[in-house]
Design an enzyme around this catalytic site. Structure first.
Site, PDB file in Angstrom:
ATOM      1  N   ASP A   8       0.870  -1.179   0.000  1.00 47.61           N
ATOM      2  CA  ASP A   8       0.000   0.000   0.000  1.00 47.61           C
ATOM      3  C   ASP A   8       0.915   1.239   0.000  1.00 47.61           C
ATOM      4  O   ASP A   8       2.123   1.142  -0.207  1.00 47.61           O
ATOM      5  CB  ASP A   8      -1.007  -0.032   1.163  1.00 47.61           C
ATOM      6  CG  ASP A   8      -0.362   0.170   2.530  1.00 47.61           C
ATOM      7  OD1 ASP A   8       0.890   0.258   2.617  1.00 47.61           O
ATOM      8  OD2 ASP A   8      -1.108   0.244   3.535  1.00 47.61           O
ATOM      9  N   GLY A  66       2.164  -0.662   6.379  1.00 48.49           N
ATOM     10  CA  GLY A  66       2.812   0.051   7.474  1.00 48.49           C
ATOM     11  C   GLY A  66       3.335  -0.903   8.538  1.00 48.49           C
ATOM     12  O   GLY A  66       4.471  -0.783   9.004  1.00 48.49           O
ATOM     13  N   HIS A  98       9.132 -24.531   9.032  1.00 49.34           N
ATOM     14  CA  HIS A  98       8.028 -25.248   9.680  1.00 49.34           C
ATOM     15  C   HIS A  98       6.659 -24.961   9.069  1.00 49.34           C
ATOM     16  O   HIS A  98       5.764 -25.796   9.167  1.00 49.34           O
ATOM     17  CB  HIS A  98       7.972 -24.887  11.173  1.00 49.34           C
ATOM     18  CG  HIS A  98       9.069 -25.503  11.976  1.00 49.34           C
ATOM     19  ND1 HIS A  98       9.071 -25.506  13.359  1.00 49.34           N
ATOM     20  CD2 HIS A  98      10.214 -26.140  11.600  1.00 49.34           C
ATOM     21  CE1 HIS A  98      10.161 -26.124  13.794  1.00 49.34           C
ATOM     22  NE2 HIS A  98      10.881 -26.497  12.745  1.00 49.34           N
ATOM     23  N   ARG A 132       6.934 -33.957   9.863  1.00 43.45           N
ATOM     24  CA  ARG A 132       5.803 -33.727  10.766  1.00 43.45           C
ATOM     25  C   ARG A 132       5.130 -32.384  10.484  1.00 43.45           C
ATOM     26  O   ARG A 132       3.936 -32.207  10.765  1.00 43.45           O
ATOM     27  CB  ARG A 132       6.253 -33.800  12.223  1.00 43.45           C
ATOM     28  CG  ARG A 132       7.179 -32.677  12.662  1.00 43.45           C
ATOM     29  CD  ARG A 132       7.757 -32.927  14.044  1.00 43.45           C
ATOM     30  NE  ARG A 132       8.528 -31.804  14.547  1.00 43.45           N
ATOM     31  CZ  ARG A 132       9.795 -31.525  14.188  1.00 43.45           C
ATOM     32  NH1 ARG A 132      10.405 -32.285  13.302  1.00 43.45           N
ATOM     33  NH2 ARG A 132      10.429 -30.497  14.705  1.00 43.45           N
TER      34      ARG A 132
HETATM   35  C1  RB5 Z   1      -2.028   2.593   6.569  1.00 41.61           C
HETATM   36  O1  RB5 Z   1      -2.053   3.781   7.312  1.00 41.61           O
HETATM   37  C2  RB5 Z   1      -1.845   1.410   7.521  1.00 41.61           C
HETATM   38  O2  RB5 Z   1      -2.969   1.209   8.274  1.00 41.61           O
HETATM   39  C3  RB5 Z   1      -1.489   0.164   6.712  1.00 41.61           C
HETATM   40  O3  RB5 Z   1      -0.333   0.409   5.979  1.00 41.61           O
HETATM   41  C4  RB5 Z   1      -1.203  -1.096   7.519  1.00 41.61           C
HETATM   42  O4  RB5 Z   1      -0.266  -0.852   8.514  1.00 41.61           O
HETATM   43  C5  RB5 Z   1      -2.370  -1.823   8.008  1.00 41.61           C
HETATM   44  O5  RB5 Z   1      -2.280  -2.913   8.569  1.00 41.61           O
END
Ligand code: RB5
Length: 145
Positions: A8, A66, A98, A132
């Site tokens: 993202d 993030g 694992h 396993r």
């Molecule tokens: C974006 O601000 C943030 O929420 C995203 O990058 C992430 O960390 C979500 O899990």
């Protein structure tokens, strides 16, 4: 190895660094975005990468947001995905030995460039132990039927 990668907005700069590393290491990569700092929703990218991996187009996936957590939560909704959020080399290695993890997630707001490189390298270079551990993964797969 054929690797699908996505992020993202919080992870895209780290994604560019990981792409350079993967290219240096001679892996084949496909970038599923995002490609700038404009705010986007991590599930859109996690689902694209996870579906490409389960479709057999890629052996592994790497997802960066993030914290790594949203990506991991989302990717694990796709049948056949074993996504892990790793922020140290030990768990990255164990997730392969694992858990035969097929998607590595991490947080660009958690790790520095050197840590990211070390984690990605060990995760890509470690083989599943089988034995396993395969029995345990079969139980996970059975729960998806
Ligand atoms: C974006 O601000 C943030 O929420 C995203 O990058 C992430 O960390 C979500 O899990």
């Amino acid at each position: 190895m054929k690797i699908a990668i996505g992020s993202d907005h919080a992870g895209w700069k780290a994604k560019e660094e990981v792409k350079s590393l993967l290219q240096q290491l001679k892996h084949t990569i496909e970038d599923f975005g995002t490609n700038n700092e404009d705010s986007v929703d991590y599930p859109d990218y996690a689902l694209k990468v996870a579906r490409a991996v389960t479709a057999g187009k890629f052996e592994r996936g790497i997802l960066i947001c993030g914290t790594g957590l949203g990506m991991c939560l989302t990717a694990n909704k796709v049948k056949g995905i074993r996504a892990v959020a790793c922020h140290d080399e030990f768990t990255a290695e164990m997730s392969r030995l694992h858990n035969d993890a097929n998607i590595l997630c991490f947080g660009a707001r958690v790790l520095g460039a050197e840590q990211i490189e070390a984690i990605v390298k060990i995760w890509l270079n470690t083989a599943f132990e089988g034995g396993r551990h395969q029995r345990r993964l079969d139980k996970i797969s059975d729960s998806e039927k």
